[in-house]
Motif scaffolding. Sequence first.
Motif, PDB file in Angstrom:
ATOM      1  N   LEU A  29      -1.189   4.458  -1.356  1.00 57.31           N
ATOM      2  CA  LEU A  29      -1.720   5.377  -0.336  1.00 57.31           C
ATOM      3  C   LEU A  29      -0.752   6.528  -0.019  1.00 57.31           C
ATOM      4  CD1 LEU A  29      -3.984   5.936   1.785  1.00 57.31           C
ATOM      5  CD2 LEU A  29      -2.662   4.521   3.382  1.00 57.31           C
ATOM      6  N   HIS A  30       0.516   6.205   0.172  1.00 61.10           N
ATOM      7  CA  HIS A  30       1.448   7.233   0.673  1.00 61.10           C
ATOM      8  C   HIS A  30       2.210   7.980  -0.420  1.00 61.10           C
ATOM      9  CE1 HIS A  30       0.365   5.711   4.523  1.00 61.10           C
ATOM     10  NE2 HIS A  30       1.034   4.586   4.412  1.00 61.10           N
ATOM     11  N   ASP A  80      -3.087   6.306   6.743  1.00 54.68           N
ATOM     12  CA  ASP A  80      -3.370   4.950   7.249  1.00 54.68           C
ATOM     13  C   ASP A  80      -4.617   4.940   8.131  1.00 54.68           C
ATOM     14  OD1 ASP A  80      -1.129   3.441   6.209  1.00 54.68           O
ATOM     15  OD2 ASP A  80       0.131   4.578   7.583  1.00 54.68           O
ATOM     16  N   HIS A 140       0.827  -1.216   0.000  1.00 50.61           N
ATOM     17  CA  HIS A 140       0.000   0.000   0.000  1.00 50.61           C
ATOM     18  C   HIS A 140       0.859   1.263   0.000  1.00 50.61           C
ATOM     19  CE1 HIS A 140       0.369   0.338   4.545  1.00 50.61           C
ATOM     20  NE2 HIS A 140       0.328   1.609   4.228  1.00 50.61           N
TER      21      HIS A 140
HETATM   22 FE   LIG Z   1       0.821   3.018   5.690  1.00 50.56          FE
END
Ligand SMILES: [Fe+2]
Length: 437
Positions: free
Chosen positions: A184-185, A345, A180
């Motif tokens: 996501l990041h 997160d 992820h």
């Molecule tokens: Fe994360």
Amino acid sequence: MVTATESDELVRIGPGTAMGDLMRQYWLPALASSELQPGGEPTRLMLLGEKLIAFRDSSGRVGVFDHRCPHRCASLFYGRNEEGGIRCIYHGWKFDTDGNCLDMPNVAPRQRFEDKVHAKAYKVTERAGLVWVYMGARAEAPPMPAIEATLLDAAEIDLMFVQRECNWLQALEGDIDTSHFTFLHVGSLQPEQIDDSNMMKYQVTNRAPEYQVADTDWGTMYTAYRPAEEDRTYWRFAHFGFPFWTWVPQGDFMDRVSARAWVPMDDVHTMFVSITWKKISRMPPLKGGLPIPGSRATMEYLPNTTDWYGRWRPRANAGNDYFIDRDAQRNDAIFSGITHIHMQDQAVTESMGPITDHAFENLAPSDLMIARTRRRLVTAARALREKGTAPPGVDNPQIFLQVRSGECVLAATDWRQAYADRMKAAIRPVGELLAAN
Ligand SMILES: [Fe+2]
Ligand code: FES
């Protein structure tokens, strides 16, 4: 895949549940030592579904109790933190940090029975700037876990607490799900934004690594790997450790003395505790010294309240959609649109609902570590329940000294060999302890 029964066993942590029994075998990091002042007011503490209070007495000792007074259940949260103990405001009974009754002033002197009554006090110790609690049934608590970061002096580490509003397992699983990271990041990052010396280039160039997973003495471990230059491999090693610890791979393996705990407050609230050596290498900036878009160093908190859920709450939360910036998301400035890596997160794991419905999921090969870890947890909880087998690390806490996470580029082709090689070369600030083991 887990069955509905296994799913329930994994997520429930209250008294008498299989996972709750397992968690109660271990010392739990519950508060920062700095949260309790000598003679200061008691703090409400929700831990493993139990309503507790924590206080530091006038001499500096910490008490952690069931919040109910053993007389007639008035909350000791309202108690007076007096010389050497806490006094219930209802009838004045007073208890020291071990739960011993020191005074029973509303009962005629010849009828008092102080020696027969105890507050339900748990064993407490302090280490690495943390208050640790043992909630298990053993008369003698087991030894503390030899987790490297927690063996350092409080002055050598940074602590971070963040409350998360969801079940502990889905929160933890974000830490054993490395793929992820590149969505996501850093989903908007392109290889040309990254210096050649920055290992993040491997992730951004190849966002679909392959995996190896194994059971270990302390829990589970895995690596995500990608080809690097000249027949070498870019490895990302990470771990789950019983009962709720993680070691994440983002950062240089050599000095990555850090550990993360996902401590269940109840079935739908989790306290994240991060313990990091101050001297670890920090994530390098992008080309031109720029920060990763959407990353921010400091967490913004709401003011604490005295509520059971009043500690360490971020200002960005589900109620304000984590301040998602749709423009930043649309124009690819920040892939998620959410600022702060931890909050990214937080948003996705809380968005799964208070407890993830495992029957709704479709696990992929990228979730191998998650599947393996769930299996390891269920197996250990059942072994404890059915055969009384102590789970990993309870009676052999030194196994945690073998745990280190991080990224590296090595020629080795065997992943366990690559790990062993890196471990030998790693910087070990608790070296004397290792030698003693
Ligand atoms: Fe994360
Ligand atoms: S309820 Fe606490 S002293 Fe009576």
